[in-house]
Design an enzyme around this catalytic site. Structure first.
Site, PDB file in Angstrom:
ATOM      1  N   HIS A 272       0.838  -1.204   0.000  1.00  0.00           N
ATOM      2  CA  HIS A 272       0.000   0.000   0.000  1.00  0.00           C
ATOM      3  C   HIS A 272       0.876   1.259   0.000  1.00  0.00           C
ATOM      4  O   HIS A 272       0.764   2.108  -0.890  1.00  0.00           O
ATOM      5  CB  HIS A 272      -0.919  -0.019   1.217  1.00  0.00           C
ATOM      6  CG  HIS A 272      -1.854   1.152   1.291  1.00  0.00           C
ATOM      7  ND1 HIS A 272      -3.175   1.066   0.906  1.00  0.00           N
ATOM      8  CD2 HIS A 272      -1.654   2.441   1.665  1.00  0.00           C
ATOM      9  CE1 HIS A 272      -3.746   2.258   1.051  1.00  0.00           C
ATOM     10  NE2 HIS A 272      -2.841   3.116   1.530  1.00  0.00           N
ATOM     11  N   GLU A 273       1.749   1.348   0.985  1.00  0.00           N
ATOM     12  CA  GLU A 273       2.606   2.546   1.068  1.00  0.00           C
ATOM     13  C   GLU A 273       3.580   2.583  -0.114  1.00  0.00           C
ATOM     14  O   GLU A 273       3.913   3.654  -0.609  1.00  0.00           O
ATOM     15  CB  GLU A 273       3.351   2.584   2.400  1.00  0.00           C
ATOM     16  CG  GLU A 273       2.456   2.603   3.644  1.00  0.00           C
ATOM     17  CD  GLU A 273       1.386   3.693   3.647  1.00  0.00           C
ATOM     18  OE1 GLU A 273       1.620   4.767   3.065  1.00  0.00           O
ATOM     19  OE2 GLU A 273       0.304   3.451   4.227  1.00  0.00           O
ATOM     20  N   HIS A 276       1.879   4.336  -2.880  1.00  0.00           N
ATOM     21  CA  HIS A 276       1.958   5.799  -2.692  1.00  0.00           C
ATOM     22  C   HIS A 276       3.357   6.288  -3.080  1.00  0.00           C
ATOM     23  O   HIS A 276       3.518   7.322  -3.723  1.00  0.00           O
ATOM     24  CB  HIS A 276       1.712   6.166  -1.228  1.00  0.00           C
ATOM     25  CG  HIS A 276       0.263   6.147  -0.808  1.00  0.00           C
ATOM     26  ND1 HIS A 276      -0.701   6.883  -1.452  1.00  0.00           N
ATOM     27  CD2 HIS A 276      -0.371   5.514   0.216  1.00  0.00           C
ATOM     28  CE1 HIS A 276      -1.884   6.690  -0.852  1.00  0.00           C
ATOM     29  NE2 HIS A 276      -1.711   5.853   0.160  1.00  0.00           N
ATOM     30  N   GLU A 302      -4.685   7.551  -3.474  1.00  0.00           N
ATOM     31  CA  GLU A 302      -5.150   6.307  -2.847  1.00  0.00           C
ATOM     32  C   GLU A 302      -5.376   5.222  -3.906  1.00  0.00           C
ATOM     33  O   GLU A 302      -5.240   4.034  -3.618  1.00  0.00           O
ATOM     34  CB  GLU A 302      -6.426   6.599  -2.049  1.00  0.00           C
ATOM     35  CG  GLU A 302      -6.810   5.548  -1.036  1.00  0.00           C
ATOM     36  CD  GLU A 302      -5.799   5.363   0.108  1.00  0.00           C
ATOM     37  OE1 GLU A 302      -4.877   6.182   0.254  1.00  0.00           O
ATOM     38  OE2 GLU A 302      -5.944   4.362   0.836  1.00  0.00           O
TER      39      GLU A 302
HETATM   40 ZN    ZN Z   1      -3.217   5.205   1.564  1.00  0.00          ZN
END
Ligand code: ZN
Length: 508
Positions: A272-273, A276, A302
């Protein structure tokens, strides 16, 4: 009389110098914030507060400077006359938007908001501990009132909630959300009902054994290599609540968490990170030190994290290549778990009370519930005191579960105590953008997806960089969606993705 060409160059150079300096201050603030959450010694807190306060003061002085107002006014006139390059026009538009948001609020109002939210935070903490919403209701009423005032100051067309949405997702309106969320809600409720009736649902048992944290850490670092996160321009550290920050495309700070008894907690948060982080690293270096050098919106940002975490990281093609390595690392725990069982374990869906622990399907109902309540509060159709009853009713109606108390119900999230209304919808927008983008890749660039089971994620990373990351904020989220996928955001793609995937996982 039009401004001479030489003065046009001078105006833009001056504007870029001023915004560049502000950008440097924000970069320093970001790094100090990252340090505070990851490695600052405890005793540093007092001095750090002074440092942060001084930087905030400097940033404020910069934005309020009369020179900036004058240069921006000239630059806006030039943009309106069509005398700027496209990137400069975008810079004036986006910086102008940030500028207006910051200077429209009177100083006394900003002070009151900041004072009220500082006061609210410990009250929220206590109310949550005691599971008693009535302790939090009076100050929340004041926060809601301040948000309504804020909406009036910013201005809006249809709903005061539009003015607040715009702070997080530029140009987003309730009209758009009304076209996206209600049909999605129906689809989700129906899908969850079907899954409840499944005869042999998957379980997470194989993920909740004991997994050595150092080995998990090594695997997280390995995964960042797999997705082509550049560790010469970023790093990974541990944090209790994972986040991504940094000061530029060349210095991206990721954080993750590792849980000994939950293998996917670490893998999921790293991917997830990492998603980003790839967005930040993919920005065009020519945009550096300008407001264009960042994600175009929270929803689009996101979308990149969720694409890597869910559409890639919870998919079978991805694990076809990566699972043997994970098995070799944890033979005792995973030797007897085949790929199919592992894949199904990653995709268990179960209605639960806590948003941050929710799966890919039910997560969106947590968001839709918050959206419906926030909007009613800001539009004056609901009062703070009505929240617990409305909350519990919606959880019962959409998810089929009723929170036993306010601690795991309407007091679980910190956002309202911070004064943030309009933020939650961006989480689900991320899922919607991700599904729509992923669908386009499948249709137009099937080779990109065909490389995933070979363990080759470079084509996907390059495609996202070229089509989405590179432009930064020079294009709005809607412009990117229309250019890349051929249409504005449409919740159909996410609903189709979930229906297709979970029909397989749950044997529906
Ligand atoms: Zn996020």
């Amino acid at each position: 009389m039009p401004m001479p060409t030489q003065d046009v160059t001078e105006t833009m150079t001056r504007l870029k110098t001023l915004v560049g300096e502000m950008h440097d201050i924000h970069g320093a603030q970001g790094l100090l914030g990252w340090d505070l959450e990851t490695c600052m010694p405890k005793a540093g807190a007092g001095m750090r507060a002074h440092q942060m306060e001084t930087l905030a003061k400097l940033a404020h002085e910069k934005i309020m400077a009369p020179e900036l107002a004058a240069v921006l006014k000239d630059a806006r006139a030039l943009a309106a006359e069509g005398r700027l390059e496209p990137l400069d026009t975008a810079l004036v538009r986006e910086f102008g938007r940030d500028y207006d948001q910051q200077i429209k609020l009177p100083a006394a109002f900003v002070q009151e908001l900041s004072h009220t939210t500082s006061e609210a935070h410990p009250i929220w903490v206590e109310a949550r501990e005691k599971k008693d919403f009535s302790l939090f209701a009076p100050i929340l009423t004041r926060i809601i009132d301040l948000n309504r005032q804020q909406a009036e100051i910013y201005g809006y067309q249809d709903s005061p909630y539009d003015a607040l949405l715009d702070l997080y997702e530029p140009d987003l309106t309730v009209k758009q959300l009304d076209a996206l969320f209600p049909p999605l809600r129906e689809e989700l409720v129906t899908l969850i009902e079907k899954m409840k009736a499944a005869t042999s649902p998957p379980t997470r048992d194989c993920l909740t054994r004991n997994f050595d944290v150092d080995k998990q850490w090594a695997f997280s670092e390995y995964l960042l290599g797999v997705i082509h996160f550049d560790t010469d321009a970023g790093r990974l550290d541990k944090a209790v609540h994972p986040f991504t920050s940094g000061s530029s495309h060349a210095d991206v700070r990721l954080t993750t968490r590792i849980h000994e008894d939950d293998l996917f907690a670490g893998i999921g948060s790293t991917l997830h990170e990492g998603g980003h982080g790839l967005y930040e690293q993919g920005l065009d270096p020519a945009l550096a030190r300008t407001p264009l050098s960042g994600g175009t919106s929270l929803g689009m940002h996101e979308s990149q994290s969720r694409l890597w975490e869910n559409m890639v990281g919870r998919s079978k093609p991805f694990w076809q290549a990566q699972y043997p390595r994970l098995q070799a690392m944890f033979p005792e725990q995973l030797d007897k778990v085949n790929l199919d069982a592992f894949y199904r374990a990653l995709n268990v869906v179960a209605p639960s009370f806590i948003r941050v622990e929710a799966d890919e399907v039910t997560y969106n109902l947590h968001i839709i519930i918050r959206y419906e309540i926030e909007r009613a509060l800001i539009e004056g159709r609901m009062q703070a005191g009505d929240i617990p009853a409305a909350w519990n009713e919606k959880y019962t109606q959409y998810l089929g579960i009723t929170p036993p108390d306010d601690g795991v119900g309407c007091l679980q999230d910190v956002h309202w105590s911070h004064g943030s209304f309009g933020y939650f919808p961006t989480y689900t927008l991320g899922n919607l953008y991700a599904a729509q983008i992923f669908n386009t890749i499948g249709l137009r660039q099937p080779d990109v997806l065909k490389a995933i089971p070979q363990g080759d994620l470079a084509p996907l990373r390059s495609w996202l960089k070229k089509e989405i990351h590179h432009v930064g904020r020079s294009e709005t989220a809607d412009t990117i969606a229309r250019r890349v996928t051929g249409e504005s955001l449409n919740s159909r793609y996410f609903a189709d993705y979930l229906n297709r995937k979970y029909a397989g996982v749950y044997g529906l």
